[in-house]
Scaffold this active site. Structure first.
Site, mmCIF file in Angstrom:
data_model
loop_
_atom_site.group_PDB
_atom_site.id
_atom_site.type_symbol
_atom_site.label_atom_id
_atom_site.label_comp_id
_atom_site.label_asym_id
_atom_site.label_seq_id
_atom_site.Cartn_x
_atom_site.Cartn_y
_atom_site.Cartn_z
ATOM 1 C CD GLU A 55 28.867 -85.641 -28.274
ATOM 2 O OE1 GLU A 55 29.080 -84.474 -28.681
ATOM 3 O OE2 GLU A 55 28.665 -86.588 -29.049
ATOM 4 C CB CYS B 215 27.309 -78.229 -24.523
ATOM 5 S SG CYS B 215 26.192 -79.509 -25.101
HETATM 6 O O1 SSN Z 1 24.403 -79.585 -22.982
HETATM 7 C C1 SSN Z 1 24.479 -80.363 -23.897
HETATM 8 C C2 SSN Z 1 23.343 -81.068 -24.568
HETATM 9 C C3 SSN Z 1 22.246 -80.172 -24.945
HETATM 10 C C4 SSN Z 1 21.286 -80.831 -25.903
HETATM 11 O O2 SSN Z 1 21.407 -82.024 -26.252
HETATM 12 O O3 SSN Z 1 20.374 -80.141 -26.366
#
Ligand code: SSN
Length: 517
Positions: free
Chosen positions: A284, A318
């Site tokens: 991810e 992210c």
């Molecule tokens: O930063 C990555 C994950 C953010 C999220 O799951 O909302």
């Protein structure tokens, strides 16, 4: 002999005194259900990440306030062995039993939500309400995967050849190494661990050096929930030892799966290391996500969605909006709406209930943000709001910043800012919007705001992203597959079947049935 490091005893004691359950706050690694030191006895400081404004009421002054073991490659063997021993037993538990453990864990995380939220806030600086929101997000995973555990099923069907049947058998893959980030230290761990534990795998977590304490509190509660010793282990380490420890985990012959959330650069390194043994990987990675607003959009709706998305965790997500493309007819109007709303944000440390925008979590981020803003100005951008570090503070605060008239020459266009910077670009028509949105090696999330139904369908086809928000920025949830395409990685977390599948192997058995005659 464990090393003891000096730390701010008053801060430590203050934090402990603020917890309803002080035993949640542990400063050793967690292996085989026991709190352990590193083999070398070395420890490292959890320090400088409190990001405070000096104040009499609030303890964080960027001082050392805790220390945890600095594990290295030599600490990997006992942890993996304990996870493997646990795996050989845990894989035999019934799905219903695993589901029950997950539900117990869910209830314990819920019960201790406020305490864990406080620890996250002290580690990262994010506002307490956001830390509490992170816990809600995390326990949506324990709830979901408790259900998923119960529904892992193989298949049975007729072969294309006469006299044959085929069955598929689903089995847990084995010991998993989870390399996790600091931005959502609890939600990211729970999303990975709940899926792996539902599948029947065991796990070793290597938390980020910034956020080990919140992760350690989860492991403690997992044991209380009934997971056998060795099912969930936590090896803490410093920035300096992170590469060696992570590589040793990835290369260990008993580690059958690696799951990583973090930058594309490190994700590629992990994929390379794991390719030597063909260890299965979920990645991810980075985002650089576009947020596209057409003339026909409901601007109030788009503005509210962008406010929630962009300033969440000070832009350190992210899936945050990195490039905001607005159609020419509503460009100036939308930019002023956002500027007006942004001016109401209250920047401050997360432990203050007034704060609606916290600091960034690492000092390196501050340098990057300043460089990106300067670069944008040099290339002709307008700064509509903010643009500077917050003065008179020892913490890592940056003003919420709005940049207008950005172009493809600017660093902010090609680098994920991971910071409280909102960047506006003007576009003329749909084909230009699609071209600009897709003009990145990344493909994590994209957001589109339009009330034109045909256009919406076209964009769902054309946009290159693993997740799309259509007239919404709330795209994540335990039921919805989370993951990117292109250089944002591969594999899915969350969602029906797909997330648990990451932790399973499928065996196919072909069965010949003799004719009676
Ligand atoms: O930063 C990555 C994950 C953010 C999220 O799951 O909302």
């Amino acid at each position: 002999m464990a090393q003891s490091l000096p730390f701010q005893k008053d801060i430590w004691e203050l934090i402990i005194s603020q917890l309803d359950c002080p035993s949640l706050f542990n400063d050793q690694s967690y292996v085989n259900g026991a709190w352990v030191a590193s083999a070398s006895g070395r420890r490292f400081h959890v320090t400088g990440w409190l990001n405070s404004q000096p104040s009499e009421d609030y303890p964080g002054t960027g001082e050392n306030w805790a220390s945890v073991p600095e594990n290295d490659a030599s600490d990997v063997e006992p942890a993996v062995q304990s996870a493997q021993d646990a795996f050989l037993l845990y894989r035999k538990t019934t799905p219903r039993q695993r589901s029950q453990y997950l539900l117990n864990w869910h209830l314990l995380l819920k019960e201790h939500k406020n305490d864990i939220a406080k620890i996250i806030t002290y580690e990262t600086g994010k506002p307490l309400a956001e830390s509490a929101g992170e816990l809600d997000y995390a326990i949506s995973s324990t709830w979901w995967f408790a259900g998923e555990a119960d529904r892992i099923q193989g298949t049975y069907f007729d072969s294309s050849m006469p006299g044959k049947k085929v069955i598929t058998i689903k089995q847990p893959i084995g010991v998993v190494a989870a390399l996790v980030p600091w931005n959502f230290p609890v939600a990211m761990v729970v999303r990975k661990a709940a899926a792996a534990l539902a599948a029947g795998c065991t796990m070793i977590i290597k938390p980020s050096p910034e956020t080990p304490l919140s992760v350690l509190s989860l492991a403690h509660l997992a044991t209380q929930a009934g997971f056998p010793n060795g099912c969930l282990n936590v090896l803490t380490t410093s920035l300096a030892y992170t590469p060696a420890l992570s590589e040793a985990l990835c290369r260990h012959a008993l580690v059958k799966k690696v799951t990583f959330t973090g930058s594309t650069r490190i994700g590629k390194l992990i994929a390379k290391i794991c390719s030597d043994s063909l260890t299965k990987v979920t990645l991810e990675l980075g985002g650089n996500c576009p947020f596209v607003i057409f003339d026909d959009a409901d601007l109030e709706q788009a503005a509210a969605a962008l406010m929630n998305l962009k300033w969440r965790n000070s832009g350190q997500a992210c899936i945050s909006a990195n490039r905001v493309y607005v159609q020419a007819g509503v460009y100036e109007k939308f930019a002023s709406m956002l500027t007006e709303l942004t001016s109401k944000l209250v920047v401050g440390h997360g432990s203050s209930s007034d704060s609606t925008l916290g600091p960034v979590t690492t000092p390196q981020s501050l340098d990057r943000i300043s460089e990106q803003v300067n670069d944008a100005q040099i290339h002709g951008a307008r700064i509509l709001f903010g643009g500077k570090r917050v003065e008179n503070t020892t913490g890592y605060f940056f003003q919420p910043t709005i940049i207008a008239d950005a172009t493809s020459e600017m660093r902010v266009t090609h680098e994920e800012s991971f910071a409280p910077i909102l960047t506006f670009y003007k576009f003329q028509d749909e084909s230009e919007a699609i071209k600009l949105a897709n003009d990145t090696p990344m493909g994590l999330a994209s957001y589109v705001f339009t009330k034109d139904l045909d256009r919406a369908w076209r964009l769902l086809d054309e946009i290159e992203a693993g997740m799309i928000g259509l007239n919404t920025s709330a795209i994540t949830g335990a039921e919805s597959p989370f993951g990117g395409m292109k250089e944002s990685g591969y594999g899915k977390e969350a969602g029906k079947d797909v997330a648990v599948e990451e932790y399973l192997v499928t065996k196919a058995a072909s069965v010949a049935i003799a004719s009676r005659l």
